[in-house]
Design a protein around this motif. Structure first.
Motif, PDB file in Angstrom:
ATOM      1  N   ASP A  50       0.830  -1.199   0.000  1.00 34.16           N
ATOM      2  CA  ASP A  50       0.000   0.000   0.000  1.00 34.16           C
ATOM      3  C   ASP A  50       0.869   1.255   0.000  1.00 34.16           C
ATOM      4  O   ASP A  50       0.586   2.223  -0.709  1.00 34.16           O
ATOM      5  CB  ASP A  50      -0.945   0.003   1.203  1.00 34.16           C
ATOM      6  CG  ASP A  50      -1.952   1.134   1.132  1.00 34.16           C
ATOM      7  OD1 ASP A  50      -2.544   1.346   0.054  1.00 34.16           O
ATOM      8  OD2 ASP A  50      -2.151   1.823   2.163  1.00 34.16           O
ATOM      9  N   ARG A 106       2.144   1.712  -3.525  1.00 34.50           N
ATOM     10  CA  ARG A 106       1.085   2.232  -4.408  1.00 34.50           C
ATOM     11  C   ARG A 106       0.859   3.721  -4.170  1.00 34.50           C
ATOM     12  O   ARG A 106       0.708   4.500  -5.125  1.00 34.50           O
ATOM     13  CB  ARG A 106      -0.213   1.458  -4.201  1.00 34.50           C
ATOM     14  CG  ARG A 106      -0.249   0.099  -4.858  1.00 34.50           C
ATOM     15  CD  ARG A 106      -1.640  -0.516  -4.813  1.00 34.50           C
ATOM     16  NE  ARG A 106      -2.036  -0.842  -3.458  1.00 34.50           N
ATOM     17  CZ  ARG A 106      -1.772  -1.991  -2.833  1.00 34.50           C
ATOM     18  NH1 ARG A 106      -1.097  -2.932  -3.465  1.00 34.50           N
ATOM     19  NH2 ARG A 106      -2.170  -2.205  -1.606  1.00 34.50           N
ATOM     20  N   GLN A 107       0.836   4.136  -2.899  1.00 32.63           N
ATOM     21  CA  GLN A 107       0.658   5.550  -2.585  1.00 32.63           C
ATOM     22  C   GLN A 107       1.796   6.392  -3.153  1.00 32.63           C
ATOM     23  O   GLN A 107       1.567   7.473  -3.697  1.00 32.63           O
ATOM     24  CB  GLN A 107       0.576   5.752  -1.071  1.00 32.63           C
ATOM     25  CG  GLN A 107      -0.698   5.241  -0.449  1.00 32.63           C
ATOM     26  CD  GLN A 107      -0.688   5.414   1.055  1.00 32.63           C
ATOM     27  OE1 GLN A 107      -0.183   6.400   1.584  1.00 32.63           O
ATOM     28  NE2 GLN A 107      -1.246   4.433   1.760  1.00 32.63           N
ATOM     29  N   ARG A 108       3.018   5.905  -3.047  1.00 32.97           N
ATOM     30  CA  ARG A 108       4.185   6.630  -3.564  1.00 32.97           C
ATOM     31  C   ARG A 108       4.121   6.748  -5.082  1.00 32.97           C
ATOM     32  O   ARG A 108       4.406   7.804  -5.655  1.00 32.97           O
ATOM     33  CB  ARG A 108       5.475   5.917  -3.131  1.00 32.97           C
ATOM     34  CG  ARG A 108       6.727   6.504  -3.692  1.00 32.97           C
ATOM     35  CD  ARG A 108       7.004   7.893  -3.150  1.00 32.97           C
ATOM     36  NE  ARG A 108       8.267   8.367  -3.702  1.00 32.97           N
ATOM     37  CZ  ARG A 108       8.497   9.606  -4.053  1.00 32.97           C
ATOM     38  NH1 ARG A 108       7.593  10.528  -3.862  1.00 32.97           N
ATOM     39  NH2 ARG A 108       9.653   9.936  -4.563  1.00 32.97           N
ATOM     40  N   ARG A 109       3.745   5.660  -5.746  1.00 30.14           N
ATOM     41  CA  ARG A 109       3.606   5.697  -7.203  1.00 30.14           C
ATOM     42  C   ARG A 109       2.553   6.711  -7.614  1.00 30.14           C
ATOM     43  O   ARG A 109       2.728   7.454  -8.585  1.00 30.14           O
ATOM     44  CB  ARG A 109       3.249   4.313  -7.740  1.00 30.14           C
ATOM     45  CG  ARG A 109       4.400   3.323  -7.667  1.00 30.14           C
ATOM     46  CD  ARG A 109       3.995   1.962  -8.113  1.00 30.14           C
ATOM     47  NE  ARG A 109       3.867   1.941  -9.567  1.00 30.14           N
ATOM     48  CZ  ARG A 109       3.449   0.902 -10.255  1.00 30.14           C
ATOM     49  NH1 ARG A 109       3.118  -0.211  -9.642  1.00 30.14           N
ATOM     50  NH2 ARG A 109       3.364   0.952 -11.557  1.00 30.14           N
ATOM     51  N   ARG A 110       1.439   6.744  -6.884  1.00 28.62           N
ATOM     52  CA  ARG A 110       0.368   7.692  -7.178  1.00 28.62           C
ATOM     53  C   ARG A 110       0.871   9.134  -7.010  1.00 28.62           C
ATOM     54  O   ARG A 110       0.613   9.996  -7.851  1.00 28.62           O
ATOM     55  CB  ARG A 110      -0.831   7.432  -6.267  1.00 28.62           C
ATOM     56  CG  ARG A 110      -2.079   8.175  -6.665  1.00 28.62           C
ATOM     57  CD  ARG A 110      -3.297   7.806  -5.804  1.00 28.62           C
ATOM     58  NE  ARG A 110      -3.488   6.367  -5.722  1.00 28.62           N
ATOM     59  CZ  ARG A 110      -3.418   5.659  -4.576  1.00 28.62           C
ATOM     60  NH1 ARG A 110      -3.178   6.241  -3.433  1.00 28.62           N
ATOM     61  NH2 ARG A 110      -3.592   4.354  -4.583  1.00 28.62           N
ATOM     62  N   ARG A 111       1.610   9.397  -5.919  1.00 33.01           N
ATOM     63  CA  ARG A 111       2.152  10.751  -5.689  1.00 33.01           C
ATOM     64  C   ARG A 111       3.119  11.155  -6.799  1.00 33.01           C
ATOM     65  O   ARG A 111       3.096  12.297  -7.271  1.00 33.01           O
ATOM     66  CB  ARG A 111       2.857  10.826  -4.337  1.00 33.01           C
ATOM     67  CG  ARG A 111       1.925  11.063  -3.181  1.00 33.01           C
ATOM     68  CD  ARG A 111       2.660  11.447  -1.911  1.00 33.01           C
ATOM     69  NE  ARG A 111       3.714  10.519  -1.518  1.00 33.01           N
ATOM     70  CZ  ARG A 111       3.531   9.424  -0.770  1.00 33.01           C
ATOM     71  NH1 ARG A 111       2.332   9.129  -0.318  1.00 33.01           N
ATOM     72  NH2 ARG A 111       4.548   8.650  -0.469  1.00 33.01           N
ATOM     73  N   LYS A 112       3.955  10.215  -7.235  1.00 35.30           N
ATOM     74  CA  LYS A 112       4.892  10.526  -8.323  1.00 35.30           C
ATOM     75  C   LYS A 112       4.131  10.847  -9.609  1.00 35.30           C
ATOM     76  O   LYS A 112       4.496  11.785 -10.335  1.00 35.30           O
ATOM     77  CB  LYS A 112       5.856   9.365  -8.547  1.00 35.30           C
ATOM     78  CG  LYS A 112       6.913   9.247  -7.464  1.00 35.30           C
ATOM     79  CD  LYS A 112       7.872   8.112  -7.733  1.00 35.30           C
ATOM     80  CE  LYS A 112       8.897   8.569  -8.734  1.00 35.30           C
ATOM     81  NZ  LYS A 112      10.009   7.613  -8.889  1.00 35.30           N
ATOM     82  N   ALA A 113       3.090  10.093  -9.908  1.00 32.51           N
ATOM     83  CA  ALA A 113       2.287  10.353 -11.108  1.00 32.51           C
ATOM     84  C   ALA A 113       1.590  11.714 -11.001  1.00 32.51           C
ATOM     85  O   ALA A 113       1.540  12.466 -11.979  1.00 32.51           O
ATOM     86  CB  ALA A 113       1.262   9.245 -11.316  1.00 32.51           C
ATOM     87  N   GLU A 114       1.073  12.040  -9.813  1.00 32.03           N
ATOM     88  CA  GLU A 114       0.427  13.342  -9.612  1.00 32.03           C
ATOM     89  C   GLU A 114       1.435  14.471  -9.785  1.00 32.03           C
ATOM     90  O   GLU A 114       1.122  15.500 -10.401  1.00 32.03           O
ATOM     91  CB  GLU A 114      -0.219  13.409  -8.232  1.00 32.03           C
ATOM     92  CG  GLU A 114      -1.444  12.532  -8.093  1.00 32.03           C
ATOM     93  CD  GLU A 114      -1.925  12.388  -6.652  1.00 32.03           C
ATOM     94  OE1 GLU A 114      -1.243  12.887  -5.722  1.00 32.03           O
ATOM     95  OE2 GLU A 114      -2.991  11.778  -6.462  1.00 32.03           O
ATOM     96  N   ASN A 115       2.635  14.289  -9.259  1.00 31.17           N
ATOM     97  CA  ASN A 115       3.669  15.319  -9.399  1.00 31.17           C
ATOM     98  C   ASN A 115       4.058  15.514 -10.865  1.00 31.17           C
ATOM     99  O   ASN A 115       4.244  16.648 -11.320  1.00 31.17           O
ATOM    100  CB  ASN A 115       4.894  14.979  -8.558  1.00 31.17           C
ATOM    101  CG  ASN A 115       4.643  15.148  -7.083  1.00 31.17           C
ATOM    102  OD1 ASN A 115       3.734  15.859  -6.663  1.00 31.17           O
ATOM    103  ND2 ASN A 115       5.440  14.475  -6.263  1.00 31.17           N
TER     104      ASN A 115
END
Length: 84
Positions: free
Chosen positions: A34, A37-46
């Motif tokens: 989890d 997944r959260q880190r990947r999501r933050r990188k994509a948002e950035n």
């Protein structure tokens, strides 16, 4: 699925165990997945924010020719027909 072994200090292991118990995770592995997944999501948002900023900084939009997308479709079809 490949396994990955990680080593944690006692305080970190205790923290993960608490997070698993409090957060409704089924295991430490579930918790770590989890976090990833959260880190990947933050990188994509950035990245998205960065791309939006670049787009805004590139100046005003210019109108497309009326047949722009028709030309793109033809070009794509030509490439596909030439590739077969």
């Amino acid at each position: 699925m490949d396994a990955m072994k990680i080593s944690l200090s006692d305080p970190l292991k205790q923290f993960v165990d608490e997070e698993v118990a409090e957060g409704g995770y089924s295991s430490a592995s579930d918790y770590v997945c989890d976090l990833i997944r959260q880190r990947r999501r933050r990188k994509a948002e950035n990245l998205l924010r960065q791309l939006i900023a670049q787009g805004l900084a590139s100046g005003p939009a210019k109108p497309l020719e009326p047949d722009h997308f028709d030309r793109m479709r033809r070009k794509s079809a030509d490439r596909m027909n030439g590739a077969s």
